[in-house]
Design an enzyme around this catalytic site. Structure first.
Site, PDB file in Angstrom:
ATOM      1  NE  ARG A   5      -7.041   8.336 -15.930  1.00  8.06           N
ATOM      2  CZ  ARG A   5      -6.078   9.968 -15.762  1.00  8.06           C
ATOM      3  NH1 ARG A   5      -5.583  10.814 -17.035  1.00  8.06           N
ATOM      4  NH2 ARG A   5      -6.522  10.748 -14.715  1.00  8.06           N
ATOM      5  CE  LYS A   6      -1.697  10.502 -17.350  1.00  9.36           C
ATOM      6  NZ  LYS A   6      -1.176  12.107 -17.603  1.00  9.36           N
TER       7      LYS A   6
ATOM      8  NE  ARG B 291      -7.988   9.960  -7.179  1.00 11.30           N
ATOM      9  CZ  ARG B 291      -7.315   8.872  -9.011  1.00 11.30           C
ATOM     10  NH1 ARG B 291      -7.868   8.621  -9.672  1.00 11.30           N
ATOM     11  NH2 ARG B 291      -6.163   9.737  -9.295  1.00 11.30           N
TER      12      ARG B 291
ATOM     13  CB  SER C  25      -9.550   9.622 -12.339  1.00  8.98           C
ATOM     14  OG  SER C  25     -10.334   8.256 -12.664  1.00  8.98           O
TER      15      SER C  25
ATOM     16  CG  HIS D 188     -19.684   2.322  -7.066  1.00 15.97           C
ATOM     17  ND1 HIS D 188     -18.332   2.713  -6.369  1.00 15.97           N
ATOM     18  CD2 HIS D 188     -19.268   1.896  -7.962  1.00 15.97           C
ATOM     19  CE1 HIS D 188     -17.272   2.641  -7.080  1.00 15.97           C
ATOM     20  NE2 HIS D 188     -17.639   2.117  -8.212  1.00 15.97           N
TER      21      HIS D 188
ATOM     22  CB  SER E 266     -12.499   6.762  -4.788  1.00 15.57           C
ATOM     23  OG  SER E 266     -13.987   7.736  -5.236  1.00 15.57           O
ATOM     24  N   GLY E 267     -10.271   4.940  -6.809  1.00 18.08           N
ATOM     25  CA  GLY E 267      -8.903   4.455  -6.192  1.00 18.08           C
ATOM     26  C   GLY E 267      -9.589   2.461  -5.662  1.00 18.08           C
TER      27      GLY E 267
HETATM   28  P1  PAP Z   1     -13.925   2.098 -10.322  1.00 17.58           P
HETATM   29  O1  PAP Z   1     -15.092   2.366  -9.256  1.00 17.58           O
HETATM   30  O2  PAP Z   1     -14.529   2.475 -12.106  1.00 17.58           O
HETATM   31  O3  PAP Z   1     -13.937   0.634  -9.951  1.00 17.58           O
HETATM   32  P2  PAP Z   1     -11.402   2.753  -9.864  1.00 17.58           P
HETATM   33  O4  PAP Z   1     -10.801   2.098  -8.718  1.00 17.58           O
HETATM   34  O5  PAP Z   1     -11.730   3.675  -8.211  1.00 17.58           O
HETATM   35  O6  PAP Z   1     -12.705   2.391 -10.428  1.00 17.58           O
HETATM   36  O7  PAP Z   1     -10.479   4.312 -10.185  1.00 17.58           O
HETATM   37  C1  PAP Z   1      -9.235   4.040 -11.010  1.00 17.58           C
HETATM   38  C2  PAP Z   1      -8.085   5.211 -10.714  1.00 17.58           C
HETATM   39  O8  PAP Z   1      -7.011   4.577  -9.868  1.00 17.58           O
HETATM   40  C3  PAP Z   1      -7.212   5.565 -11.751  1.00 17.58           C
HETATM   41  O9  PAP Z   1      -7.453   6.963 -11.613  1.00 17.58           O
HETATM   42  P3  PAP Z   1      -6.437   7.786 -12.432  1.00 17.58           P
HETATM   43  O10 PAP Z   1      -7.547   7.834 -13.936  1.00 17.58           O
HETATM   44  O11 PAP Z   1      -6.088   8.909 -12.199  1.00 17.58           O
HETATM   45  O12 PAP Z   1      -5.330   7.457 -13.154  1.00 17.58           O
HETATM   46  C4  PAP Z   1      -6.612   4.617 -11.666  1.00 17.58           C
HETATM   47  O13 PAP Z   1      -5.161   4.810 -12.462  1.00 17.58           O
HETATM   48  C5  PAP Z   1      -5.831   4.148 -10.488  1.00 17.58           C
HETATM   49  N1  PAP Z   1      -5.480   2.711  -9.486  1.00 17.58           N
HETATM   50  C6  PAP Z   1      -5.526   2.081 -10.477  1.00 17.58           C
HETATM   51  N2  PAP Z   1      -4.572   1.279  -9.692  1.00 17.58           N
HETATM   52  C7  PAP Z   1      -3.976   1.301  -8.767  1.00 17.58           C
HETATM   53  C8  PAP Z   1      -3.302   1.033  -7.772  1.00 17.58           C
HETATM   54  N3  PAP Z   1      -2.242   0.042  -7.797  1.00 17.58           N
HETATM   55  N4  PAP Z   1      -2.570   2.424  -7.279  1.00 17.58           N
HETATM   56  C9  PAP Z   1      -3.028   3.628  -7.380  1.00 17.58           C
HETATM   57  N5  PAP Z   1      -3.857   4.172  -8.431  1.00 17.58           N
HETATM   58  C10 PAP Z   1      -4.993   3.139  -8.862  1.00 17.58           C
END
Ligand code: PAP
Length: 337
Positions: free
Chosen positions: A300-301, A168, A176, A146, A82-83
């Site tokens: 990722r994105k 999110r 994601s 979590h 969720s970020g």
């Molecule tokens: P986790 O719950 O395993 O710690 P988490 O950080 O929640 O993971 O999820 C990663 C998502 O946050 C990725 O999304 P995506 O797969 O849709 O790209 C990652 O790209 C996104 N993310 C990481 N850092 C940032 C940031 N600084 N700003 C916005 N989105 C981010």
């Protein structure tokens, strides 16, 4: 607060680890409902309404039994993907801005991934039978989880500890999560297809799911106890980052001063924690977490609406329908674009 350390030996990058479980946990496993995980050779178990891997269940049990919250604790809660990485970064820089001034070149976030600065309770501190050493933490302790509201250690619910909840939209969260699991999978033949994972998600069978129970329980708490639980949405922070960072600072009683605002501290925290900045740091391009995972797997994105690349019309309608039913009457809705 200072940068946390654990005294236990480093653990290898094994999301699917099965050792380190207590006899109590092994016994409990035999009694719980189970479903095949998104990595098909493994199972997820339903404990207190929450779907968990064996390893995570061990962490949750230990945390429930041992963790003692302090009134000054700040705990970030998220559904996976969720970020979390982003919010951990924002919280760490916000809370520690006196100790680690944001404009300094040796800021910890420039050399460490936020997961190493803000540890998960069940996934890091209490996982694999570890006994965390909190002596290196200073107040306020910044932690993450979590866990669902129902499964939080009682001392968190009973204390004055503050919870920051980030959610999110479910479509981007699903995509994601699906990418992340594919990324960490050791054996690529051990796959469930995206369609199978999607059906599981819609049935509520996803890591730390059901998605809607997780979100709704914290949403209700944030309405009933606005001083205890602060509810944030990924898409809303993306759209109005300054507004939400300032709201977060107010909730945590560390408001920005007029002087800080004039000097650009708010903008600089947002720039420092932006996807572009963090994902391009050497530590996040090539570094690993202390637990072994590659930092780049968490970047990722970082976009809103990437689900459109993957969802068919039918998938989109099915999830819309599920979410509409589950969130009926809650006044909670998601932004998908
Ligand atoms: P986790 O719950 O395993 O710690 P988490 O950080 O929640 O993971 O999820 C990663 C998502 O946050 C990725 O999304 P995506 O797969 O849709 O790209 C990652 O790209 C996104 N993310 C990481 N850092 C940032 C940031 N600084 N700003 C916005 N989105 C981010």
């Amino acid at each position: 607060m200072s940068i946390p350390q654990t005294t236990s030996p480093q653990i290898p990058p094994k999301y699917l680890r099965q050792d380190g479980l207590t006899d109590e946990c092994k016994k409990l496993l035999t009694t719980l409902p189970k479903e095949r995980s998104w990595i098909a050779s493994h199972y997820m178990y339903n404990y207190q309404g929450l779907w968990l891997s064996q390893r995570l269940l061990g962490g949750v049990l230990a945390c429930q039994q041992q963790f003692q919250a302090q009134g000054s604790d700040i705990i970030l809660v998220t559904n996976p993907k969720s970020g979390t990485t982003w919010l951990k970064s924002l919280l760490f820089t916000l809370i520690n801005r006196k100790k680690y001034p944001i404009f300094e070149q040796d800021h910890p976030l420039l050399v460490k991934n936020s997961h190493d600065l803000v540890p998960f309770l069940e996934l890091k501190l209490y996982v694999d039978g570890q006994v965390p050493d909190f002596s290196s933490f200073t107040s306020p302790r910044l932690l993450a989880t979590h866990m669902s509201f129902a499964s939080l250690p009682k001392s968190i619910q009973d204390s004055r500890a503050k919870l920051v909840y980030l959610c999110r939209n479910p479509k981007d969260t699903f995509i994601s999560m699906w990418h992340f699991i594919n990324n960490i999978k050791l054996d690529h033949t051990d796959s469930k297809s995206i369609e199978e994972c999607f059906d599981d998600f819609c049935k509520g069978v996803s890591p730390c799911g059901p998605f809607w129970d997780h979100v709704l329980d914290y949403w209700k708490e944030s309405i009933e106890k606005p001083n205890k639980v602060f509810f944030l949405m990924y898409e809303e922070i993306k759209a109005q980052p300054k507004l939400h960072l300032k709201r977060l600072a107010e909730f945590l009683e560390c408001q920005f001063s007029i002087e800080e605002e004039k000097c650009g501290v708010v903008d600089e925290i947002l720039r420092m924690c932006s996807f572009d900045n963090l994902s391009n740091l050497e530590v996040n391009r090539n570094g690993k977490l202390s637990s072994g995972e590659e930092n780049k797997a968490y970047f990722r994105k970082g976009e809103v609406g990437d689900w459109k690349t993957y969802f068919t019309k039918e998938m989109s309608e099915k999830l819309d329908h599920t979410i509409e039913q589950k969130f009926q009457g809650s006044e909670l809705s998601f932004l998908y674009n």
